[in-house]
Design a protein around this motif. Structure first.
Motif, PDB file in Angstrom:
ATOM      1  N   UNK A 102      14.895  36.333   4.378  1.00  0.00           N
ATOM      2  CA  UNK A 102      15.976  35.699   4.237  1.00  0.00           C
ATOM      3  C   UNK A 102      15.696  34.202   4.199  1.00  0.00           C
ATOM      4  N   UNK A 103      14.290  33.960   4.334  1.00  0.00           N
ATOM      5  CA  UNK A 103      13.820  32.370   4.215  1.00  0.00           C
ATOM      6  C   UNK A 103      13.966  31.848   2.819  1.00  0.00           C
ATOM      7  N   UNK A 104      14.384  30.284   2.638  1.00  0.00           N
ATOM      8  CA  UNK A 104      14.413  29.950   1.554  1.00  0.00           C
ATOM      9  C   UNK A 104      13.183  29.768   0.998  1.00  0.00           C
ATOM     10  N   UNK A 105      12.709  29.351  -0.073  1.00  0.00           N
ATOM     11  CA  UNK A 105      11.663  29.413  -0.735  1.00  0.00           C
ATOM     12  C   UNK A 105      10.444  28.355  -0.217  1.00  0.00           C
ATOM     13  N   UNK A 106      11.034  27.258   0.077  1.00  0.00           N
ATOM     14  CA  UNK A 106      10.026  26.360   0.702  1.00  0.00           C
ATOM     15  C   UNK A 106       9.566  26.857   2.105  1.00  0.00           C
ATOM     16  N   UNK A 107      10.022  27.723   2.781  1.00  0.00           N
ATOM     17  CA  UNK A 107       9.540  28.272   3.876  1.00  0.00           C
ATOM     18  C   UNK A 107       8.594  29.504   3.591  1.00  0.00           C
ATOM     19  N   UNK A 108       8.521  29.858   2.263  1.00  0.00           N
ATOM     20  CA  UNK A 108       7.613  31.043   2.112  1.00  0.00           C
ATOM     21  C   UNK A 108       6.505  30.599   1.479  1.00  0.00           C
ATOM     22  N   UNK A 109       6.196  29.389   0.880  1.00  0.00           N
ATOM     23  CA  UNK A 109       5.319  28.781   0.321  1.00  0.00           C
ATOM     24  C   UNK A 109       4.220  28.447   1.269  1.00  0.00           C
ATOM     25  N   UNK A 110       2.768  28.740   1.000  1.00  0.00           N
ATOM     26  CA  UNK A 110       1.804  28.198   1.800  1.00  0.00           C
ATOM     27  C   UNK A 110       1.566  26.644   2.351  1.00  0.00           C
ATOM     28  N   UNK A 111       1.169  26.547   3.467  1.00  0.00           N
ATOM     29  CA  UNK A 111       1.344  24.979   3.966  1.00  0.00           C
ATOM     30  C   UNK A 111       2.063  24.954   5.129  1.00  0.00           C
ATOM     31  N   UNK A 112       2.432  23.813   5.560  1.00  0.00           N
ATOM     32  CA  UNK A 112       2.836  23.477   6.932  1.00  0.00           C
ATOM     33  C   UNK A 112       4.469  23.707   7.137  1.00  0.00           C
ATOM     34  N   UNK A 113       5.200  23.786   5.796  1.00  0.00           N
ATOM     35  CA  UNK A 113       6.518  24.329   5.934  1.00  0.00           C
ATOM     36  C   UNK A 113       6.625  25.964   5.853  1.00  0.00           C
ATOM     37  N   UNK A 114       5.429  26.608   5.887  1.00  0.00           N
ATOM     38  CA  UNK A 114       5.423  27.973   5.917  1.00  0.00           C
ATOM     39  C   UNK A 114       5.878  28.461   7.243  1.00  0.00           C
ATOM     40  N   UNK A 115       7.350  28.728   7.647  1.00  0.00           N
ATOM     41  CA  UNK A 115       7.625  29.038   8.848  1.00  0.00           C
ATOM     42  C   UNK A 115       8.224  30.607   9.024  1.00  0.00           C
ATOM     43  N   UNK A 116       7.921  31.318   9.944  1.00  0.00           N
ATOM     44  CA  UNK A 116       8.269  32.460  10.320  1.00  0.00           C
ATOM     45  C   UNK A 116       8.846  32.353  11.811  1.00  0.00           C
ATOM     46  N   UNK A 117      10.288  32.139  11.580  1.00  0.00           N
ATOM     47  CA  UNK A 117      10.779  32.008  12.835  1.00  0.00           C
ATOM     48  C   UNK A 117      12.114  32.852  13.005  1.00  0.00           C
ATOM     49  N   UNK A 118      11.900  33.989  13.513  1.00  0.00           N
ATOM     50  CA  UNK A 118      13.135  35.036  13.729  1.00  0.00           C
ATOM     51  C   UNK A 118      13.922  34.355  14.852  1.00  0.00           C
ATOM     52  N   UNK A 119      15.212  34.617  14.840  1.00  0.00           N
ATOM     53  CA  UNK A 119      16.236  33.701  15.345  1.00  0.00           C
ATOM     54  C   UNK A 119      16.302  33.996  16.928  1.00  0.00           C
ATOM     55  N   UNK A 120      15.803  35.061  17.400  1.00  0.00           N
ATOM     56  CA  UNK A 120      15.841  35.402  18.878  1.00  0.00           C
ATOM     57  C   UNK A 120      14.557  35.200  19.403  1.00  0.00           C
ATOM     58  N   UNK A 121      13.492  34.854  18.815  1.00  0.00           N
ATOM     59  CA  UNK A 121      12.059  34.707  19.477  1.00  0.00           C
ATOM     60  C   UNK A 121      12.063  33.229  20.127  1.00  0.00           C
ATOM     61  N   UNK A 122      11.183  33.205  21.128  1.00  0.00           N
ATOM     62  CA  UNK A 122      10.952  31.902  21.701  1.00  0.00           C
ATOM     63  C   UNK A 122      10.798  30.712  21.096  1.00  0.00           C
ATOM     64  N   UNK A 123       9.760  30.996  19.783  1.00  0.00           N
ATOM     65  CA  UNK A 123       9.244  29.858  19.140  1.00  0.00           C
ATOM     66  C   UNK A 123      10.305  29.195  18.483  1.00  0.00           C
ATOM     67  N   UNK A 124      11.470  29.676  18.178  1.00  0.00           N
ATOM     68  CA  UNK A 124      12.357  29.237  17.392  1.00  0.00           C
ATOM     69  C   UNK A 124      13.853  28.566  17.978  1.00  0.00           C
ATOM     70  N   UNK A 125      13.583  28.430  19.507  1.00  0.00           N
ATOM     71  CA  UNK A 125      14.463  28.047  20.207  1.00  0.00           C
ATOM     72  C   UNK A 125      14.437  26.602  20.565  1.00  0.00           C
ATOM     73  N   UNK A 126      15.676  25.892  20.629  1.00  0.00           N
ATOM     74  CA  UNK A 126      15.524  24.457  21.013  1.00  0.00           C
ATOM     75  C   UNK A 126      14.789  24.309  22.473  1.00  0.00           C
ATOM     76  N   UNK A 127      13.936  23.309  22.664  1.00  0.00           N
ATOM     77  CA  UNK A 127      13.207  23.187  23.717  1.00  0.00           C
ATOM     78  C   UNK A 127      14.211  23.078  24.977  1.00  0.00           C
TER      79      UNK A 127
END
Length: 230
Positions: A102-127
């Protein structure tokens, strides 16, 4: 130098000083953008290859700024706004699906903005230092702008908000995109320069010049505290 004359681009070199923004606590909200675990946690340096260590070292000033300035300043601002009953909202990058389809195209392209952050995982939470409390609202986005693809505009309208104070990361990416979207929706926007960061100080400073006065008013936390008598 006053906030009214610094951070100016060529476009506004000869412009008059702006008026003070409207900062009525009843119609003002704070928006904390993307200060998430994924951006603040680092692997041990000695576990990296030589090339990876160079890249690691290039990011060190960002981490020093975040831990030494940005996160403490946002934490102070949250405390001040909460004490006054001013709305505090959050935006974070996260996808609804485990594989990120369900990510936007910019988050699927290779590079810094390629992000896979499922909503319930630790990595995606606010610090933890800036985590929402009580019923404070968080919007989840798969875009740079916190308005695009979320109901944030409607939320702000329903809350009676006219002015949005934006802080977070990255100045030249999600902060800037959000600021521009808010301005296009006719919200007044304030960006706090010492509550934001980009990957480098040069990128941070240049983006502040670009967005200042046309899309927002850029000032420091101390300036906002003075204007709002916090």
């Amino acid at each position: 130098m006053s906030w009214k004359t610094r951070n100016r681009s060529f476009y506004y070199a000869l412009a008059p000083e702006p008026d003070d923004p409207g900062l009525d606590p009843a119609t003002t909200a704070l928006l904390v953008i993307d200060v998430q675990n994924t951006y603040l946690e680092r692997p041990p340096r000695d576990s990296l290859s030589a090339a990876e260590r160079l890249h690691f070292d290039g990011w060190t000033p960002f981490h020093e700024r975040m831990h030494g300035t940005v996160i403490p300043n946002i934490a102070e601002l949250l405390a001040l706004f909460r004490a006054k009953g001013i709305e505090c909202l959050f935006a974070r990058i996260a996808c609804a699906t485990a594989d990120g389809r369900d990510r936007s195209l910019s988050q699927k392209k290779p590079g810094f903005n390629n992000l896979l952050l499922p909503k319930d995982e630790h990595a995606s939470q606010i610090v933890e230092a800036l985590a929402p409390v009580g019923d404070e609202i968080t919007v989840i986005k798969t875009t740079d702008s916190a308005l695009t693809g979320t109901n944030l505009r409607l939320i702000l309208a329903n809350l009676g908000i006219r002015t949005v104070v934006c802080v977070g990361i990255f100045t030249d990416q999600c902060v800037s995109s959000t600021v521009r979207s808010l301005a296009d929706e006719s919200f007044d926007v304030v960006v706090l320069e010492d509550c934001c960061a980009a990957a480098t100080d040069d990128l941070h400073a240049r983006e502040l010049e670009i967005i200042n006065m046309i899309y927002c008013n850029v000032m420091a936390l101390a300036d906002l505290k003075s204007l709002m008598k916090l």
